[in-house]
Scaffold this motif. Structure first.
Motif, PDB file in Angstrom:
ATOM      1  N   ALA A 151       0.879  -1.171   0.000  1.00 43.98           N
ATOM      2  CA  ALA A 151       0.000   0.000   0.000  1.00 43.98           C
ATOM      3  C   ALA A 151       0.910   1.212   0.000  1.00 43.98           C
ATOM      4  CB  ALA A 151      -0.909   0.007   1.214  1.00 43.98           C
TER       5      ALA A 151
ATOM      6  N   SER B  89      -0.993  12.905   1.999  1.00 48.73           N
ATOM      7  CA  SER B  89      -1.647  13.167   3.284  1.00 48.73           C
ATOM      8  C   SER B  89      -1.605  11.937   4.197  1.00 48.73           C
ATOM      9  CB  SER B  89      -3.094  13.610   3.045  1.00 48.73           C
ATOM     10  OG  SER B  89      -3.762  12.674   2.240  1.00 48.73           O
TER      11      SER B  89
ATOM     12  N   LEU C 178      -2.463   8.763   3.559  1.00 48.90           N
ATOM     13  CA  LEU C 178      -3.457   7.708   3.352  1.00 48.90           C
ATOM     14  C   LEU C 178      -2.855   6.576   2.508  1.00 48.90           C
ATOM     15  CD1 LEU C 178      -6.564   9.952   2.664  1.00 48.90           C
ATOM     16  CD2 LEU C 178      -5.980   8.771   4.775  1.00 48.90           C
ATOM     17  N   ALA C 179      -3.459   5.402   2.614  1.00 48.24           N
ATOM     18  CA  ALA C 179      -2.894   4.214   1.969  1.00 48.24           C
ATOM     19  C   ALA C 179      -3.577   3.949   0.634  1.00 48.24           C
ATOM     20  CB  ALA C 179      -3.050   3.013   2.883  1.00 48.24           C
TER      21      ALA C 179
ATOM     22  N   VAL D 215      -3.981   1.608  -2.618  1.00 43.05           N
ATOM     23  CA  VAL D 215      -3.752   0.189  -2.910  1.00 43.05           C
ATOM     24  C   VAL D 215      -3.919  -0.053  -4.414  1.00 43.05           C
ATOM     25  CG1 VAL D 215      -4.370  -2.175  -2.343  1.00 43.05           C
ATOM     26  CG2 VAL D 215      -4.688  -0.372  -0.643  1.00 43.05           C
TER      27      VAL D 215
ATOM     28  N   ASN E 153     -11.667   3.502  -2.548  1.00 49.68           N
ATOM     29  CA  ASN E 153     -10.580   3.915  -1.664  1.00 49.68           C
ATOM     30  C   ASN E 153      -9.727   5.000  -2.328  1.00 49.68           C
ATOM     31  OD1 ASN E 153      -8.815   3.610   0.682  1.00 49.68           O
ATOM     32  ND2 ASN E 153      -7.369   2.675  -0.734  1.00 49.68           N
TER      33      ASN E 153
ATOM     34  N   ILE F 202      -9.206   9.019  -1.279  1.00 47.82           N
ATOM     35  CA  ILE F 202      -7.902   9.668  -1.056  1.00 47.82           C
ATOM     36  C   ILE F 202      -7.788  10.923  -1.911  1.00 47.82           C
ATOM     37  CG2 ILE F 202      -5.409   9.379  -1.297  1.00 47.82           C
ATOM     38  CD1 ILE F 202      -5.918   6.333  -0.763  1.00 47.82           C
TER      39      ILE F 202
ATOM     40  N   TYR G  90      -9.937  13.610  -0.516  1.00 47.01           N
ATOM     41  CA  TYR G  90      -9.352  14.102   0.735  1.00 47.01           C
ATOM     42  C   TYR G  90      -8.200  15.061   0.437  1.00 47.01           C
ATOM     43  CZ  TYR G  90      -7.324  13.880   5.452  1.00 47.01           C
ATOM     44  OH  TYR G  90      -6.844  14.185   6.685  1.00 47.01           O
ATOM     45  N   GLU G  91      -7.363  14.686  -0.513  1.00 50.71           N
ATOM     46  CA  GLU G  91      -6.206  15.531  -0.839  1.00 50.71           C
ATOM     47  C   GLU G  91      -6.659  16.861  -1.453  1.00 50.71           C
ATOM     48  OE1 GLU G  91      -2.644  13.647  -1.915  1.00 50.71           O
ATOM     49  OE2 GLU G  91      -3.061  12.627  -0.029  1.00 50.71           O
TER      50      GLU G  91
ATOM     51  N   LEU H 290      -5.601  -5.223   2.367  1.00 48.00           N
ATOM     52  CA  LEU H 290      -6.508  -4.253   1.744  1.00 48.00           C
ATOM     53  C   LEU H 290      -7.507  -3.708   2.766  1.00 48.00           C
ATOM     54  CD1 LEU H 290      -7.660  -2.845  -0.802  1.00 48.00           C
ATOM     55  CD2 LEU H 290      -9.086  -4.863  -1.153  1.00 48.00           C
TER      56      LEU H 290
ATOM     57  N   SER I 293      -5.810  -1.281   5.128  1.00 44.58           N
ATOM     58  CA  SER I 293      -5.536   0.021   4.502  1.00 44.58           C
ATOM     59  C   SER I 293      -6.799   0.873   4.465  1.00 44.58           C
ATOM     60  CB  SER I 293      -5.019  -0.180   3.076  1.00 44.58           C
ATOM     61  OG  SER I 293      -3.794  -0.840   3.093  1.00 44.58           O
TER      62      SER I 293
ATOM     63  N   ASN J  62      -7.603   4.334   6.472  1.00 49.11           N
ATOM     64  CA  ASN J  62      -8.000   5.556   5.750  1.00 49.11           C
ATOM     65  C   ASN J  62      -9.314   6.101   6.300  1.00 49.11           C
ATOM     66  OD1 ASN J  62      -5.765   5.293   4.136  1.00 49.11           O
ATOM     67  ND2 ASN J  62      -6.857   4.401   2.400  1.00 49.11           N
TER      68      ASN J  62
ATOM     69  N   THR K 263      -8.586   7.997   9.439  1.00 47.80           N
ATOM     70  CA  THR K 263      -7.941   9.300   9.200  1.00 47.80           C
ATOM     71  C   THR K 263      -8.949  10.309   8.639  1.00 47.80           C
ATOM     72  OG1 THR K 263      -5.891   8.148   8.723  1.00 47.80           O
ATOM     73  CG2 THR K 263      -6.026  10.435   8.004  1.00 47.80           C
ATOM     74  N   ILE K 264      -9.718   9.871   7.650  1.00 45.39           N
ATOM     75  CA  ILE K 264     -10.656  10.796   6.996  1.00 45.39           C
ATOM     76  C   ILE K 264     -11.756  11.224   7.968  1.00 45.39           C
ATOM     77  CG2 ILE K 264     -12.412  10.933   5.178  1.00 45.39           C
ATOM     78  CD1 ILE K 264     -10.525   9.139   3.466  1.00 45.39           C
TER      79      ILE K 264
END
Lengths: 308, 233
Positions: free
Chosen positions: A47, A52, A54-55, A57, B159, B163, B166-167, B212, B215, B219, B222-223
């Motif tokens: 991953a 920021s 985050l992972a 995949v 996913n 991300i 979020y960014e 998976l 991960s 996330n 965090t989010i």
């Protein structure tokens, strides 16, 4: 016995080769036997970290080449996704024409015992095997036209694709076709510019026909200025029968910054600019004039050189 | 064993390649063996250096082992020798370059692959991965979102979309995507995972699924924390 010996002599080479192959195979098999440890590739627990933290995949299914002949394996994450529909038993089943991409049919099956379908008259009717749970069939039954109405241009020719997919053609546009309609050309327009007199001084020319100076001594010459846009053609003529070069290029006619010189002015003279507008523009023609006059003579009659 | 006997008695590049693929499929539980696969692929290459796919497969093997330099030279040779005949080779090169941290080059290869297979969700996902790493989150989100029309429940895509959002500071959207990813990763099957990672040992699928899920859950944490923090402020 003698015959056996002959036969053995003829086949012993082949037997020896076969035995060697079997021994080799057994040896290779022995080396390969035993439960190997699972192979853990770089991908398995990979991953990547975004900026920021985050992972991310990645996947890798398209790395596999297209399936070999005879392989009935799974698609490699591309093509058309499997679709699903609710069947008459309110079960979500694979159906290439189904409305859902999720294998649970978005939990829509079984929520209603009554189901609906479009009939041949494009009406939404109750149908135990129908694909819809809503009594309006999600508005899917109305006859949608085979084509959408689309006006377009084929060069200068406006056309319309009708909802029955027929094409209607309209007369060609004189100037411009846009989105299936003729566009009117712009009207003729005078363009201001900085004119330059004979003594190299400048003035703000309006673009309209101007004679500068417009008061001269008899037999002097003067200058004529103009600049007009959005015209097909222009002429510039004097009442003294002089014809000036209209200076047309494209849709602009222009005297130039220095103007166009006249011939010697003998008497009051009118200069006229006449232009034809672009096809279809309003007004179709424009015309304007300016006049040059002769300076009055002030001398004592009878004195030499005084013509009075 | 029988395969090696057959190869000794009737050597053939096509046969060797077929045997290699037999041992290199995550969907072949009993025969998966990366070393045997490599043996047969090398045999196929020896017998026919112009075989249309063998360099591609040897590149995949090197990549899975983490030999990125070798993998890159093999896939470059595949593309130089066979051109665009196998678009998947661009995908593999994108994957290798991505792992090597050469994100802009990887993005170009993914774009080349997507021309032939525009709705391949894994290619879109990996394209988004290298765009995110290259600081191009807006393009990453723009690449993923249209694919939800085809793959609305895909946890990898959800996913990556979370991300990217979020960014870009779109915390509500990121929250929605990561919640959906969390929901759908729970129902991911071993069989589905093995399709997604076709060169991998089927015995390792459980580890991959766990990684998976972990991960995505991290996330999610965090989010959600970031959203809650911004709500408090």
């Amino acid at each position: 016995m003698h015959e056996f010996g002959e036969v053995w002599a003829s086949v012993r080479g082949k037997v020896a080769l076969a035995l060697a192959l079997v021994l080799l195979a057994l040896l290779l098999s022995a080396v390969g036997d035993g439960q190997k440890k699972p192979f853990s590739s770089v991908e398995v627990r990979f991953a990547d970290t975004s900026s920021s933290g985050l992972a991310i995949v990645p996947a890798s299914c398209p790395s596999e080449p297209p399936h070999w002949e005879g392989d009935t394996g799974l698609p490699n994450c591309g093509g058309t996704p499997q679709r699903y529909a609710c069947n008459s038993n309110n079960q979500c089943v694979a159906d290439s024409g189904g409305p859902y991409t999720s294998s649970n049919c978005n939990n829509a099956c079984g929520t209603s015992t009554q189901r609906y379908a479009c009939n041949s008259n494009n009406q939404c009717v109750a149908d135990s095997g129908g694909p819809y749970t809503s009594s309006n069939c999600n508005n899917a039954c109305s006859t949608s036209p085979p084509c959408t109405y689309l006006p377009y241009c084929d060069g200068l020719i406006p056309r319309v694709r009708n909802t029955d997919c027929s094409i209607t053609t309209y007369p060609a546009c004189g100037y411009l076709c846009s989105a299936g309609s003729c566009q009117s050309p712009p009207a003729a327009q005078f363009i201001p510019f900085v004119g330059i007199r004979d003594d190299d001084s400048t003035f703000q020319a309006t673009g309209d026909l101007q004679v500068i100076p417009n008061l001269v001594q008899q037999n002097d010459t003067t200058l004529v200025y103009w600049k007009v846009a959005n015209v097909s053609i222009c002429t510039v003529t004097g009442s003294n029968s002089q014809t000036l070069d209209p200076g047309c290029s494209g849709t602009i006619c222009y005297s130039g910054d220095h103007g166009q010189p006249t011939i010697k002015i003998k008497a009051q003279t009118y200069y006229t600019l006449s232009c034809t507008s672009l096809p279809g523009a309003t007004p179709p023609t424009i015309s304007e004039s300016d006049v040059v006059n002769i300076t009055p003579l002030y001398c004592e009659p009878g004195v030499p050189d005084c013509p009075l | 064993m029988e395969e090696r006997v057959m190869m000794l008695s009737v050597p053939s590049s096509a046969r060797a390649f077929q045997y290699g693929q037999r041992h290199f499929s995550s969907r072949n539980e009993t025969l998966y063996d990366i070393e045997t696969a490599e043996y047969f692929f090398r045999e196929a290459d020896k017998l026919d250096p112009m075989h249309p796919q063998v360099l591609h497969e040897l590149a995949r093997l090197a990549f899975l082992r983490g030999d990125f330099g070798v993998a890159l030279s093999r896939i470059n040779a595949q593309i130089q020798t066979h051109g665009d005949a196998l678009p998947n080779s661009y995908y593999v090169r994108g994957l290798i370059l991505g792992y090597m941290g050469r994100y802009e080059e990887a993005a170009r290869d993914y774009e080349a692959y997507l021309e032939s297979d525009p709705h391949n969700w894994a290619a879109v996902n990996d394209y988004a991965w290298v765009l995110l790493k290259a600081g191009r989150a807006e393009e990453a989100l723009a690449a993923i979102e249209p694919e939800f029309a085809y793959w609305p429940d895909n946890p990898w895509l959800l996913n990556s979309a979370a991300i990217a959002a979020y960014e870009l500071g779109e915390h509500e959207k990121a929250q929605e995507y990561i919640e959906r990813a969390t929901e759908h990763v729970q129902t991911l099957t071993r069989r589905e995972w093995l399709v997604v990672y076709p060169g991998n040992d089927p015995r390792i699928a459980g580890d991959g699924i766990a990684a998976l899920k972990k991960s995505i859950l991290n996330n999610m944490h965090t989010i959600t924390s970031a959203r809650d923090d911004s709500a408090v402020q």
